[in-house]
Design a protein around this motif. Structure first.
Motif, mmCIF file in Angstrom:
data_model
loop_
_atom_site.group_PDB
_atom_site.id
_atom_site.type_symbol
_atom_site.label_atom_id
_atom_site.label_comp_id
_atom_site.label_asym_id
_atom_site.label_seq_id
_atom_site.Cartn_x
_atom_site.Cartn_y
_atom_site.Cartn_z
ATOM 1 N N ILE A 20 0.872 -1.177 0.000
ATOM 2 C CA ILE A 20 0.000 0.000 0.000
ATOM 3 C C ILE A 20 0.907 1.225 0.000
ATOM 4 O O ILE A 20 1.583 1.519 0.992
ATOM 5 N N THR A 21 0.954 1.951 -1.116
ATOM 6 C CA THR A 21 1.858 3.090 -1.216
ATOM 7 C C THR A 21 1.373 4.290 -0.402
ATOM 8 O O THR A 21 2.178 5.092 0.080
ATOM 9 N N GLU A 22 0.072 4.403 -0.239
ATOM 10 C CA GLU A 22 -0.553 5.416 0.611
ATOM 11 C C GLU A 22 -2.024 5.023 0.734
ATOM 12 O O GLU A 22 -2.549 4.296 -0.096
ATOM 13 N N PRO A 23 -2.725 5.466 1.789
ATOM 14 C CA PRO A 23 -4.148 5.123 1.891
ATOM 15 C C PRO A 23 -4.935 5.668 0.705
ATOM 16 O O PRO A 23 -4.693 6.789 0.250
ATOM 17 N N GLY A 24 -5.852 4.857 0.192
ATOM 18 C CA GLY A 24 -6.633 5.318 -0.947
ATOM 19 C C GLY A 24 -7.364 4.197 -1.637
ATOM 20 O O GLY A 24 -7.658 3.156 -1.045
ATOM 21 N N VAL A 84 -3.644 2.502 -5.340
ATOM 22 C CA VAL A 84 -2.482 2.692 -4.459
ATOM 23 C C VAL A 84 -1.739 1.385 -4.209
ATOM 24 O O VAL A 84 -0.701 1.373 -3.536
ATOM 25 N N ARG A 98 -6.585 -1.022 3.109
ATOM 26 C CA ARG A 98 -6.023 -0.244 2.001
ATOM 27 C C ARG A 98 -6.442 1.223 2.072
ATOM 28 O O ARG A 98 -5.661 2.135 1.774
ATOM 29 N N GLY A 119 -7.040 2.872 4.734
ATOM 30 C CA GLY A 119 -6.585 3.511 5.956
ATOM 31 C C GLY A 119 -7.569 3.438 7.097
ATOM 32 O O GLY A 119 -7.422 4.155 8.097
ATOM 33 N N GLU A 170 2.212 -5.570 8.015
ATOM 34 C CA GLU A 170 1.484 -4.478 7.371
ATOM 35 C C GLU A 170 0.963 -4.884 5.999
ATOM 36 O O GLU A 170 0.134 -4.197 5.414
#
Length: 329
Positions: free
Chosen positions: A6-10, A14, A47, A49, A59
């Motif tokens: 997961i590169t960032e919440p979204g 992502v 994913r 967040g 994670e």
């Protein structure tokens, strides 16, 4: 090794398939070469967040997998390198390798291929522990009436089949003609289109006002009033999801009049000792039904693990029947 990150919440976009370190099995753990994992709605929440892993958990997404044992941690007995297994995970399944406590391993049922076995751990352990095991779960008995919402989901398809195999009268809800027919094919006696009918009214009519003995609910607040109205005297409701919201109004008078109970729980954050008992009970009680052909894993589609984003879109669209799997091979 490669894993879905997961590169960032979204949204699904992502998710990236990247190189990450290989996990080391701790004492009492094994390292699995993952054959496949399955997508669960909890993965979508994480994913975005909205669902953090329990303390100490990986994670990486993935609450179940199938594969072969690649290495044994210290103190592991009863398993050998090369054994084909499926496993209940606290996280880490969207990867080529994952470390998992040996107590959360299960043999692959005979007649089930290794990739398909990835569809089994989460749904079978959840349904068995919440619906059929004894207190504090529902302890559904033969001859009782059972309602599961979302009958075409992974949880729903397993719950319908297990309840039918164990002699319950099965009610379910779904949102299309195709899904309703699939639910009937799995063993549902009454399949209710929630888009066209109030499920509580249908249950009242079908049971001559008696209601159902056990409800397995993944919706939460939106169905709370209808669920309570649908419970029989002495009924038990088990809440395992909140797709329809977390906060609702509970009519305590209606609950008391029915001498009914509500139980809410998740599986992921339970301590290892509890998970070990659930895994052992599931393998002892559910696997014989699978091997006898009375219950089967239901797989909608198998995608390469690199296409995890597309798998998440399928689940979000709710167009699937059964489980969506990600193959690591």
């Amino acid at each position: 090794m490669k894993a879905v990150v997961i590169t960032e919440p979204g949204g699904p976009e992502v998710l990236a398939y990247q190189d990450v370190p290989v996990p080391e099995p701790a004492d009492g753990e094994v390292l699995l070469e993952v054959a496949a994992t399955a997508v669960n709605r909890a993965d979508l929440l994480q994913r975005a967040g909205n669902y953090a892993p329990p303390p100490g958990a990986s994670e990486t997404l993935g609450l179940e997998c199938s594969g072969r044992i690649a290495a044994l941690g210290a103190g592991v007995t009863g398993w050998q390198v090369g054994d084909e297994v499926c496993a209940l995970l606290t996280g880490g399944g969207y990867a080529e390798q994952v470390a998992v406590p040996a107590a959360q391993l299960m043999h692959v049922p005979s007649g089930v291929d290794l990739v398909t076995a990835a569809a089994l751990p989460e749904v079978s352990c959840t349904v068995w522990s919440m619906v059929f095991d004894r207190a504090p779960a529902a302890d559904l008995a033969p001859g009782e009436a059972f309602l599961v919402h979302g009958g075409s989901s992974g949880i729903g398809t397993m719950a319908i089949q297990l309840a039918y195999a164990r002699g319950a009268r099965v009610f379910t809800t779904a949102g299309s003609a195709a899904k309703l027919q699939a639910c009937r094919d799995f063993g549902a006696d009454v399949a209710i289109n929630y888009r066209e009918s109030d499920f509580a009214d249908v249950i009242r009519a079908e049971t001559n006002g008696a209601g159902v003995d056990v409800i397995l609910d993944t919706i939460g607040a939106r169905y709370l009033e209808g669920n309570v109205a649908s419970l029989a005297t002495g009924g038990r409701m088990v809440v395992i999801g909140m797709q329809g919201g977390a906060v609702g109004q509970l009519n305590l008078g209606a609950l008391m009049t029915r001498r009914a109970s509500i139980y809410a729980a998740t599986l992921r954050a339970r301590p290892l000792e509890q998970k070990a008992l659930i895994v052992a009970g599931t393998e002892a009680s559910v696997w014989p039904l699978i091997e006898a052909g009375q219950v089967r894993p239901v797989v909608h589609e198998v995608l390469p693990m690199a296409e995890a984003a597309e798998a998440h879109r399928i689940i979000e669209d709710s167009s699937h029947i059964g489980k969506v799997l990600l193959s690591a091979r």
